[in-house]
Design an enzyme around this catalytic site. Structure first.
Site, mmCIF file in Angstrom:
data_model
loop_
_atom_site.group_PDB
_atom_site.id
_atom_site.type_symbol
_atom_site.label_atom_id
_atom_site.label_comp_id
_atom_site.label_asym_id
_atom_site.label_seq_id
_atom_site.Cartn_x
_atom_site.Cartn_y
_atom_site.Cartn_z
ATOM 1 N N LYS A 66 67.110 97.730 21.249
ATOM 2 C CA LYS A 66 67.915 97.274 20.100
ATOM 3 C C LYS A 66 67.677 95.787 19.829
ATOM 4 O O LYS A 66 67.482 95.378 18.672
ATOM 5 C CB LYS A 66 69.400 97.567 20.369
ATOM 6 C CG LYS A 66 69.727 99.058 20.456
ATOM 7 C CD LYS A 66 71.211 99.317 20.635
ATOM 8 C CE LYS A 66 71.672 99.011 22.032
ATOM 9 N NZ LYS A 66 71.099 99.931 23.058
ATOM 10 N N THR A 67 67.688 94.980 20.875
ATOM 11 C CA THR A 67 67.429 93.550 20.708
ATOM 12 C C THR A 67 65.999 93.305 20.236
ATOM 13 O O THR A 67 65.753 92.447 19.372
ATOM 14 C CB THR A 67 67.676 92.805 22.031
ATOM 15 O OG1 THR A 67 69.016 93.054 22.475
ATOM 16 C CG2 THR A 67 67.479 91.306 21.858
ATOM 17 N N ASP A 111 75.058 91.171 19.632
ATOM 18 C CA ASP A 111 74.973 92.204 20.664
ATOM 19 C C ASP A 111 76.387 92.583 21.107
ATOM 20 O O ASP A 111 77.321 91.777 21.009
ATOM 21 C CB ASP A 111 74.161 91.682 21.839
ATOM 22 C CG ASP A 111 73.643 92.798 22.721
ATOM 23 O OD1 ASP A 111 73.765 93.978 22.339
ATOM 24 O OD2 ASP A 111 73.099 92.495 23.805
ATOM 25 N N THR A 160 76.419 99.859 22.443
ATOM 26 C CA THR A 160 76.205 101.052 23.254
ATOM 27 C C THR A 160 77.375 102.020 23.109
ATOM 28 O O THR A 160 77.325 103.135 23.627
ATOM 29 C CB THR A 160 76.065 100.674 24.741
ATOM 30 O OG1 THR A 160 77.223 99.930 25.152
ATOM 31 C CG2 THR A 160 74.829 99.825 24.965
ATOM 32 N N ARG A 219 63.270 99.103 29.378
ATOM 33 C CA ARG A 219 63.683 97.977 30.218
ATOM 34 C C ARG A 219 63.484 98.295 31.698
ATOM 35 O O ARG A 219 63.066 97.446 32.483
ATOM 36 C CB ARG A 219 65.141 97.603 29.940
ATOM 37 C CG ARG A 219 65.621 96.384 30.728
ATOM 38 C CD ARG A 219 67.021 95.982 30.323
ATOM 39 N NE ARG A 219 67.022 95.447 28.966
ATOM 40 C CZ ARG A 219 68.091 95.448 28.171
ATOM 41 N NH1 ARG A 219 69.223 95.986 28.601
ATOM 42 N NH2 ARG A 219 68.025 94.927 26.969
#
Length: 333
Positions: A66-67, A111, A160, A219
């Site tokens: 997402k980032t 975020d 999330t 990640r």
């Protein structure tokens, strides 16, 4: 913050380290075909009109990019990106300060937007809808409201837990994308891409092995590549081979299906301590000496998706696949 390999959340120092390994254009983003097509159209249209992008919301499990997509949007638009998070904006004045300093058509990335203070959220409504904020000057009977016009800007937000986002805030986003877990072939390409960006040689079968044990999460794949690279630098002149991957992941206690020590401990507790279930999440957390949030947000999603666990009204139940994986004779729950 957890330092486990399989915690898909990222501490601040790790986020900084990941920046150099992020793609900078949509063409460099692996997978995400539907999202990339939609975003490409939005970017081209906004640039043709000389306008800011419409507000964008990304939601889904942690660690899925997402980032990264927010950074790519800013790069593709050629505009600055301002980064913050819901918990970091404590007062209305904090958000007002950020908003009044955003350059024309800039992107504000928030975020964990579901953790935004409700009073701060009220300032964001007119900012997103009218490109303006209302500031109260003074106190008591003499207080008055002053409206400040803002430069055109885009809010790109990530969460999330979209269910915790208020309906008024959610409705102000022009588009939202649900990011799902990656397919195996996409994960292999991601592992190869990260290794190349780190200047590390990796063999094809080694990349595949890392990808299959990374829980479909980029990640986590990046963390595994880093750990295996350390191992390879010492034992194999920096080349990541299959044998290096297997040796390193064995040392990290990660099995062939991507389960680590705590994954197996959770399944073992359900089967041996609670006869296969059902067992409540809080009871299960206490039995393995972990926090409920850690089990629910970090470990349970993967175990559910891979078919090791079932959720029932009475609690969690281990499946036959879990019994077989731990080599325990199956009993019908």
């Amino acid at each position: 913050m957890s330092d486990r390999i399989f915690d898909p959340t990222a501490p601040e120092e790790e986020e900084k380290e990941e920046k150099s390994l992020r793609p900078e254009t949509l063409s460099q983003v692996i997978g995400r075909g539907r999202e990339k097509k939609s975003l490409k159209v939005m970017i081209e249209a906004a640039k043709a009109r000389g306008e800011a992008l419409d507000h964008v919301l990304f939601h889904g499990p942690p660690g899925l990019g997402k980032t990264t997509l927010a950074w790519v949007l800013a790069k593709e638009m050629g505009v600055p990106i301002y980064i913050t998070s819901g918990p970091a904006i404590e007062r209305q004045g904090d958000l007002a300060s950020i908003l009044t300093n955003i350059e024309q058509n800039g992107i504000l990335f928030i975020d964990e937007i579901h953790r935004l203070n409700p009073t701060v959220e009220e300032i964001l409504y007119p900012a997103m809808e009218d490109r303006a904020i209302d500031i109260i000057i003074g106190k008591g009977p003499s207080a008055r409201t002053m409206r400040l016009d803002l430069s055109a800007f885009t809010v790109v937000a990530a969460t999330t837990k979209i269910s915790k986002l208020s309906a008024p805030l959610r409705d102000r986003f022009g588009v939202d994308f649900r990011l799902d877990y990656y397919e195996d072939d996409e994960m292999i390409e991601i592992v190869k891409q990260k290794a190349e960006l780190m200047g590390t040689r990796i063999e094809n079968d080694a990349a595949r092995e890392i990808a299959l044990r990374a829980r479909m999460t980029p990640r986590i794949a990046l963390r595994l590549v880093k750990r295996v690279r350390d191992f390879a630098d010492i034992n194999n002149d920096g080349v990541i081979s299959l044998s290096e991957v297997e040796a390193c992941l064995k040392l990290l206690n990660i099995d062939e299906l991507g389960l680590d020590y705590l994954d197996r401990k959770i399944l073992d507790a359900i089967i041996l301590k609670f006869n296969g279930g059902p067992v409540g999440l809080s009871t299960l957390a206490a039995s393995v000496s972990e926090e409920v949030e850690t089990l629910e947000e970090v470990y349970e999603p993967y175990l559910l998706q891979q078919g090791f666990l079932q959720r029932t009204p009475r609690g969690r139940v281990a499946t036959k696949k879990a019994f077989d994986h731990l080599n325990i004779p199956y009993k019908l729950v």
